[in-house]
Structures are given as C-alpha cells and as structure tokens.
Scaffold this active site. Structure first.
Site, PDB file in Angstrom:
ATOM      1  N   SER A 106       0.805  -1.240   0.000  1.00 44.34           N
ATOM      2  CA  SER A 106       0.000   0.000   0.000  1.00 44.34           C
ATOM      3  C   SER A 106       0.829   1.277   0.000  1.00 44.34           C
ATOM      4  CB  SER A 106      -0.953   0.007   1.195  1.00 44.34           C
ATOM      5  OG  SER A 106      -2.032  -0.878   0.968  1.00 44.34           O
ATOM      6  N   LYS A 109       0.008   3.608  -2.694  1.00 43.76           N
ATOM      7  CA  LYS A 109      -1.042   4.613  -2.563  1.00 43.76           C
ATOM      8  C   LYS A 109      -0.468   6.023  -2.509  1.00 43.76           C
ATOM      9  CE  LYS A 109      -4.655   1.828  -0.312  1.00 43.76           C
ATOM     10  NZ  LYS A 109      -4.062   0.485  -0.135  1.00 43.76           N
ATOM     11  N   SER A 164      -5.928   2.945   4.882  1.00 43.62           N
ATOM     12  CA  SER A 164      -5.398   2.309   3.675  1.00 43.62           C
ATOM     13  C   SER A 164      -6.516   1.600   2.918  1.00 43.62           C
ATOM     14  CB  SER A 164      -4.280   1.318   4.045  1.00 43.62           C
ATOM     15  OG  SER A 164      -3.434   1.081   2.953  1.00 43.62           O
TER      16      SER A 164
END
Length: 427
Positions: A106, A109, A164
């Site tokens: 993640s 991101k 997240s």
C-alpha cells in the site's frame, strides 16, 4: 548584516547551489530499463540496478560514507531494501539496495494520491454505486464504504490515508475515469518524477504480477507528495470521524459515523512501539508478496528526514516501524556529519527547466503547486472538521523558494509540515 537578510542570502545561495547541481546531474541516461509487464522482482538484488540519483545507489548492499564523527549504522537492520534521505536537500545519507524493484504493497497509494489528489476539490460529493466497488481485491484493507451512500472527496482521502482503504481508492479511481485510466496516469506521473523502478498495476498496491517499486522511488514519490498541503494534512492525521450508514430514526434520515485511526504505528503508536518524536506521516503497507513496507517523514530541530524500509526479514511484530525508527535515529545523529551517497532527483520537467539558460534568474518563486503563495508569510490551513490530530499546516517562514517547471517542484529550506510534528518535536 541583519539576521533576516543574512538568512535569506544563505537560503538563496543554498537553493542556487542545488539548482546548479540538478542541471548538471539530471540522471535520465543513468536509468535502468523501465519495468515492463514481463518484469518480476528478483529473488536477490540484481547486479545491474538503476543509477538514478548516483552511481553508488545502483550498487547492491549498504552504501554509507563512514568517517570520523559519523555514527555507525544500526546493526540489527534486516530489510531487503532501505533509504534514508534529507527531505529538503535531497541528499541520500545512506541506502541499502536502493533501486531493488520489489512489491510495494500500500505504499503505492502515495503515488496514487500524488497523481489523483489534485483532481477533485475536497468538498465534491459522490454517491457510491455497485460498480465502484466491484473489483476490490479479496482480503483488501477497507475503510467501510457502503453502496448507495454519499461521501465527500475529503472523506474518501481520509479512508485512503488512515485506513489504507482499497474501497476508497477504487471509488476515487472510478471518479477519475476508471482503474485503467488511473493506473496509466500513475505510471506517467512516476515517469515524470523519474521514479523509473516503479510499475503500477493496481492503484491501491494490492498484490498483482509485475507491480514493483523501490525504496528509492517510494522516497522520491513521498517527497513529491509532501509538497502538497492536502497530502501533508491527510498523512499526518491520527484519528478522524468517518461517515457510516444512513438509517431512519423517528421518521428522519440519520447518518451515523465511526472513528478511524491511522494504521501508521509511528504516528499512532502501538503496544510495543511508541509514537516517534517528530513523525508526520507518510504511508505503510503489508501484503503477502511485499511483506511489510513503510515510508515515513519526521522532523527534529529543523531537520526533515525521509526513510523508506521494504520487507524486513525479521518477523517480530511491528518490525518495519522499529527498523524505520532506528534509521531515523541514526539519520538525525548523522545529519551534517555524513557525506551523502547520492541524491533524490527532481522531476524530469524540473531538471529540464533548471537546465534552461536564464531559468529562475531571480531565484524567486511564483507560487506553489498546492496553493501556497509566498515564502514571506505563514499560510494557515484549518484542521479538517470532525477529525483530530491533523494540525495546522504551517507556511514557509524563512528561506527562499525556488520554483522549477512552473509550479511542479519546490526546493526550500523549511517545508511547511503540519503543526502536529512541531508540537511532538518539542515534547
């Protein structure tokens, strides 16, 4: 010479020196090949890695210039790859397999946010339809978005940064023309940032074949994102209220809410790890293929450092945060003493602009990409309604700004990090 003029002059000299070095060291020709759909992460560091940022960063193993007065690196680091850099100057103080292409989880991101965040005002609202969530991966981290409910862009970004939430990422991606378009834009933005180890396949970092980045690239991407005020505020938010389901009570529609907490353990703390002094973000990740990954930014005594850690071999709870904290500790002790082993390069357009004759001759900035207009006055930003721990993003209070490529990139002596980090830095 009066102190303010002396400070400004010193800032201009530093900024000019940085710009000159960027013009001389634009690393496009030193890049390893851009990862293709047939490229997968290697089991061991490749013999030939990218040299973006400096020749030593393309070498396998630990790179550091130990000399008299420089503290020894922590001995208990088990990550496959890590980077520690000065966020303001761009100096890479030390690194380990900096350009090893690995699954990012993640932390991808950050690239998603840096690409998409400027597209929509935070007040824009969107009603979620089933197709928005249809292709969220099984087992994804979720913030709890419900079909048929309406969310503001501000809500969705809180879901991305704090929890997240892959569901929030997919909704924003659908608003941005779909998953494929968003991934295409992310890869184009990575190319612009010279994050040439990075190949995005999913916008949320969910495990996917051939999705890779590197500790160097994630640090570069974080540095770019942190120049956006909204990015800084979201990634430093500890807790917030998130909209829940709508129900009927006494004939009226009532929207419930619930509290969400940031999953960055250096920011929120945990049973076996305290809040790190001076921490201000940015993003963590964890998947089966990637293991634990993390990029953090922290400030102490006016020094702002970035650390990225990818996939520690040690399986201890919160190990990625513990190794990050040890690298931060070393960096704050070594800053000003250790000679860098490389640099975080500017975006491609910024490097080209700095190489143009007469570019930025005055050494002054016309404005910042996130709406900050001047280095002479503080720019305040109110904490978001319904959230806590977000703090006020402070304006740049000293030093000259150098604007490269018409608002694309800033190099400055002090970053306007959220007030959160400054309060913690004094505690």
């Amino acid at each position: 010479m009066p102190a303010p003029k002396k400070t400004a002059r010193r800032a201009l000299l530093v900024a000019s020196a940085v710009v000159s070095s960027l013009a001389l060291t634009a690393p496009v020709s030193h890049a390893a090949p851009k990862p293709s759909p047939s490229t997968s992460p290697s089991a061991t560091p490749p013999a030939n890695m990218s040299t973006v940022g400096g020749e030593r960063l393309g070498q396998a193993g630990t790179q550091v210039n130990l000399a008299s007065g420089v503290p020894v690196l922590p001995k208990d680091l088990t990550a496959r790859s890590w980077v520690i850099a000065d966020a303001e100057s761009g100096d890479v103080l030390a690194a380990h397999n900096a350009h090893w292409r690995l699954p990012p989880a993640s932390t991808m991101k950050m690239l998603f946010a840096d690409t998409v965040l400027p597209k929509f005002p935070k007040s824009v609202e969107h009603k979620v339809v089933p197709s928005d969530l249809a292709d969220v991966g099984s087992g994804s981290s979720m913030v709890g978005i419900k079909e048929g409910e309406t969310y503001s862009v501000h809500d969705l970004w809180l879901g991305v940064f704090l929890r997240s939430g892959n569901d929030a990422v997919h909704v924003l991606s659908k608003m941005n023309g779909g998953i494929d378009n968003t991934v295409k834009e992310m890869n184009a933005h990575a190319e612009e940032l010279q994050a040439l180890d990075t190949n995005a396949v999913s916008p949320d970092g969910y495990d996917a074949p051939h999705q890779v980045s590197s500790a160097y690239d994630l640090t570069l991407i974080a540095r770019s994102g942190l120049q956006k005020k909204d990015f800084r505020e979201y990634c430093s938010t500890v807790t917030a209220k998130f909209p829940g389901s709508t129900s009927k009570k006494k004939g009226k529609s009532v929207r419930e809410s619930f509290e969400i907490q940031n999953t960055n353990r250096l920011l929120a703390g945990d049973s076996d790890i305290p809040v790190y002094q001076g921490i201000a973000g940015v993003k963590n990740g964890n998947t089966t293929n990637a293991g634990a990954t993390f990029t953090g930014v922290a400030e102490r005594n006016g020094k702002v450092l970035l650390v990225t850690v990818m996939n520690p071999e040690k399986s201890e709870h919160n190990e990625v945060y513990k190794e990050t904290a040890r690298l931060f500790d070393w960096g704050f002790q070594a800053a000003g003493k250790v000679q860098p082993v490389g640099e975080l390069v500017p975006p491609r357009s910024a490097a080209q602009a700095s190489a143009q004759p007469g570019a930025n001759d005055s050494g002054q900035a016309g404005g910042a990409g996130d709406g900050e207009k001047s280095s002479k006055s503080a720019v305040g930003a109110s904490a978001a309604s319904g959230s806590s721990g977000i703090g006020v993003a402070l304006g740049i209070t000293g030093g000259a700004l150098v604007l490269l490529a018409a608002g694309a990139f800033l190099i400055n002596r002090r970053w306007p990090l959220p007030d959160l980090v400054r309060r913690r830095g004094r505690s």
